[in-house]
Design a protein around this motif. Structure first.
Motif, mmCIF file in Angstrom:
data_model
loop_
_atom_site.group_PDB
_atom_site.id
_atom_site.type_symbol
_atom_site.label_atom_id
_atom_site.label_comp_id
_atom_site.label_asym_id
_atom_site.label_seq_id
_atom_site.Cartn_x
_atom_site.Cartn_y
_atom_site.Cartn_z
ATOM 1 N N GLN A 1 0.830 -1.190 0.000
ATOM 2 C CA GLN A 1 0.000 0.000 0.000
ATOM 3 C C GLN A 1 0.877 1.257 0.000
ATOM 4 O OE1 GLN A 1 -3.256 0.484 -0.151
ATOM 5 N NE2 GLN A 1 -3.967 -1.652 -0.091
ATOM 6 N N ASN B 1 -0.556 2.214 -5.845
ATOM 7 C CA ASN B 1 -2.010 2.181 -5.689
ATOM 8 C C ASN B 1 -2.684 2.332 -7.057
ATOM 9 O OD1 ASN B 1 -1.649 1.954 -2.947
ATOM 10 N ND2 ASN B 1 -2.035 4.111 -2.516
ATOM 11 N N CYS B 2 -3.846 1.685 -7.206
ATOM 12 C CA CYS B 2 -4.540 1.730 -8.490
ATOM 13 C C CYS B 2 -6.042 1.571 -8.280
ATOM 14 C CB CYS B 2 -4.023 0.637 -9.428
ATOM 15 S SG CYS B 2 -4.339 -1.050 -8.812
ATOM 16 N N SER B 3 -6.795 1.991 -9.295
ATOM 17 C CA SER B 3 -8.255 1.798 -9.303
ATOM 18 C C SER B 3 -8.698 0.993 -10.504
ATOM 19 C CB SER B 3 -8.965 3.158 -9.290
ATOM 20 O OG SER B 3 -8.554 3.946 -10.400
ATOM 21 N N CYS C 1 -4.399 -4.723 -11.930
ATOM 22 C CA CYS C 1 -4.727 -4.049 -10.678
ATOM 23 C C CYS C 1 -5.532 -5.022 -9.825
ATOM 24 C CB CYS C 1 -5.543 -2.786 -10.968
ATOM 25 S SG CYS C 1 -6.052 -1.897 -9.478
ATOM 26 N N THR D 1 -6.366 -5.566 -2.809
ATOM 27 C CA THR D 1 -5.437 -4.636 -2.141
ATOM 28 C C THR D 1 -5.457 -3.244 -2.767
ATOM 29 O OG1 THR D 1 -3.629 -5.348 -3.605
ATOM 30 C CG2 THR D 1 -3.888 -6.514 -1.491
ATOM 31 N N LYS D 2 -6.082 -3.119 -3.942
ATOM 32 C CA LYS D 2 -6.086 -1.864 -4.683
ATOM 33 C C LYS D 2 -4.646 -1.384 -4.971
ATOM 34 C CE LYS D 2 -10.497 -1.335 -5.053
ATOM 35 N NZ LYS D 2 -11.161 -1.427 -6.393
ATOM 36 N N THR D 3 -3.797 -2.370 -5.270
ATOM 37 C CA THR D 3 -2.420 -2.071 -5.671
ATOM 38 C C THR D 3 -2.105 -2.872 -6.919
ATOM 39 O OG1 THR D 3 -1.529 -3.839 -4.267
ATOM 40 C CG2 THR D 3 -1.653 -1.616 -3.308
#
Length: 430
Positions: A120, A124-126, A148, A152-154
């Motif tokens: 984290q 980070n990514c969406s 992505c 973990t949204k990474t």
């Protein structure tokens, strides 16, 4: 022609010229002159000879250093006990003059090459568009795959997995036992100009003494064994602070020797300095405080390559040898004396400036100091006189008379005596 050459050579070899001096009785100028001369004398004796040792020649040493650490550390992490010895906590292990002692660490065990989520805050990514496949980020742990991960949204990376999590530094330090480790320093120096070799194991330091001594600046200043806690304290830092994030300390071995006395007085002096910051500053006051590096131990498990990664926080020790030996030498002594005598001329220059440009009677002093002559050629039979001793030439006859202010002249042609005052307004002939 030969006679002229002979006379010229005779005048050159057998005559001595000395400058004319004027004695001035003036209290202010005399005081200024003596004060300047006194200052020059104090400079020559106090600074050049006593402080700077201008009568000695100097030499620096060729030096060698090796070190040896001793001590054992112990950790108990989640019930897993471990003993750390010199082979585990000293980098490099060869005993160089610059080395690191590990005091804290972050360990990541069982890493293997594969694909896993980034930490984290790193990538980070969406959406997948935020993770460019095949690219790297400077602060990341591997190559992005272009995926992505929603959990973990990474971004997913190809790296040693699981990736290292070094955000939280252990506090208190894992190896606080390092405060009692000991460091043995062996140093030898050679002054090639004087042919003198010395070691920090000086007279009266034998195996029996080394086995029980511990360096103390007052009680044992020559002991070559140092406790790490004492080194950090003498450098101005707290061991707890520097052990947590690491740091750098310089150990200076100073060989300043006067070889005009017995060589046994040529002994080392140890000083300690923090090299990575000010002991009075906090961690928030400076950027990138501390010292750390990563170290990996690779191994095979079920024919699969794995590694244990350690982020090591430690104290880096740099042993610095500085040296300067002095010994009497006639050449620098004569050079210092000659330069000092030349500086005495400053008093004459200053006093001349005062006499010729500042005092009310400066025109009178100027007339006394300088003799002015006319540019036209005088008659060979003419006589010239001054207020002091003069030499009057009448044909081949030279008479030196010290009468003041009268110059007595003889004319041999008609045996006529002339008494002529050196003042232009007074003269008599009889």
């Amino acid at each position: 022609m030969m006679s002229q050459i002979s006379n010229a050579l005779s005048d050159f070899f057998f005559e001595y010229e000395t400058p004319r001096q004027v004695l001035v009785r003036n209290r202010r100028v005399g005081v200024v002159c003596r004060l300047i001369q006194l200052g020059v004398l104090a400079y020559i004796i106090g600074w050049v000879f006593i402080y700077e040792k201008g009568y000695q020649s100097t030499d620096t040493a060729v030096s060698s250093v090796f070190t040896k650490m001793k001590g054992v550390g112990y950790t108990n992490i989640e019930g897993r006990e471990r003993v750390w010895d010199v082979a585990d906590y000293v980098f490099p292990p060869q005993g160089d003059s610059s080395f690191v002692v590990m005091t804290n660490y972050i360990i990541t065990e069982g890493q293997k090459m594969g694909k896993c989520p980034e930490l984290q805050g790193k990538h980070n990514c969406s959406s997948h568009a935020d993770c460019e496949g095949g690219s790297f980020k400077r602060t990341g742990h591997g190559q992005m795959t272009g995926v992505c991960l929603n959990a973990t949204k990474t971004c997913e990376v190809l790296a040693w997995c699981p990736v290292e999590d070094d955000v939280k530094i252990p506090d208190p330090p894992m190896l606080m036992s390092a405060v009692n480790y000991t460091l043995f320093i062996k140093n030898s120096v050679t002054f090639p100009l004087f042919g003198v070799s010395r070691s920090n194991l000086v007279e009266n330091i034998d195996n029996a003494y080394i086995s029980k001594c511990l360096y103390d600046p007052t009680d044992a200043p020559l002991c070559p064994i140092f406790r790490l806690g004492d080194i950090v304290k003498l450098s101005g830092f707290k061991f707890e602070t520097i052990a947590r994030v690491g740091g750098a300390i310089g150990i200076v071995v100073d060989w300043t020797c006067n070889l005009d006395v017995d060589v046994k007085h040529c002994i080392p002096k140890y000083t300690f300095h923090g090299l990575y910051g000010n002991a009075a500053e906090t961690d928030q006051a400076r950027a990138s405080v501390g010292y750390n590096f990563r170290y990996a131990k690779h191994y095979l498990e079920d024919k699969e390559q794995k590694r244990t990664l350690l982020k090591v926080f430690g104290i880096r020790f740099d042993i610095i040898v500085q040296s300067l030996a002095r010994k009497f030498d006639i050449i620098p002594t004569l050079t210092a004396i000659g330069s000092g005598v030349g500086i005495f001329g400053v008093a004459t220059v200053v006093c001349d400036l005062v006499l010729l440009y500042l005092l009310p009677k400066r025109e009178f002093y100027k007339n006394m100091k300088f003799k002015y002559t006319d540019s036209h050629v005088q008659d060979p039979d003419s006589e010239a006189c001054s207020t002091e001793t003069e030499v009057c030439k009448v044909r081949d006859l030279y008479i030196s008379i010290t009468l003041k202010p009268i110059c007595l002249v003889f004319r041999t042609a008609d045996v006529l005596f002339i008494c002529y005052s050196c003042r232009s307004d007074v003269g008599a002939t009889f």
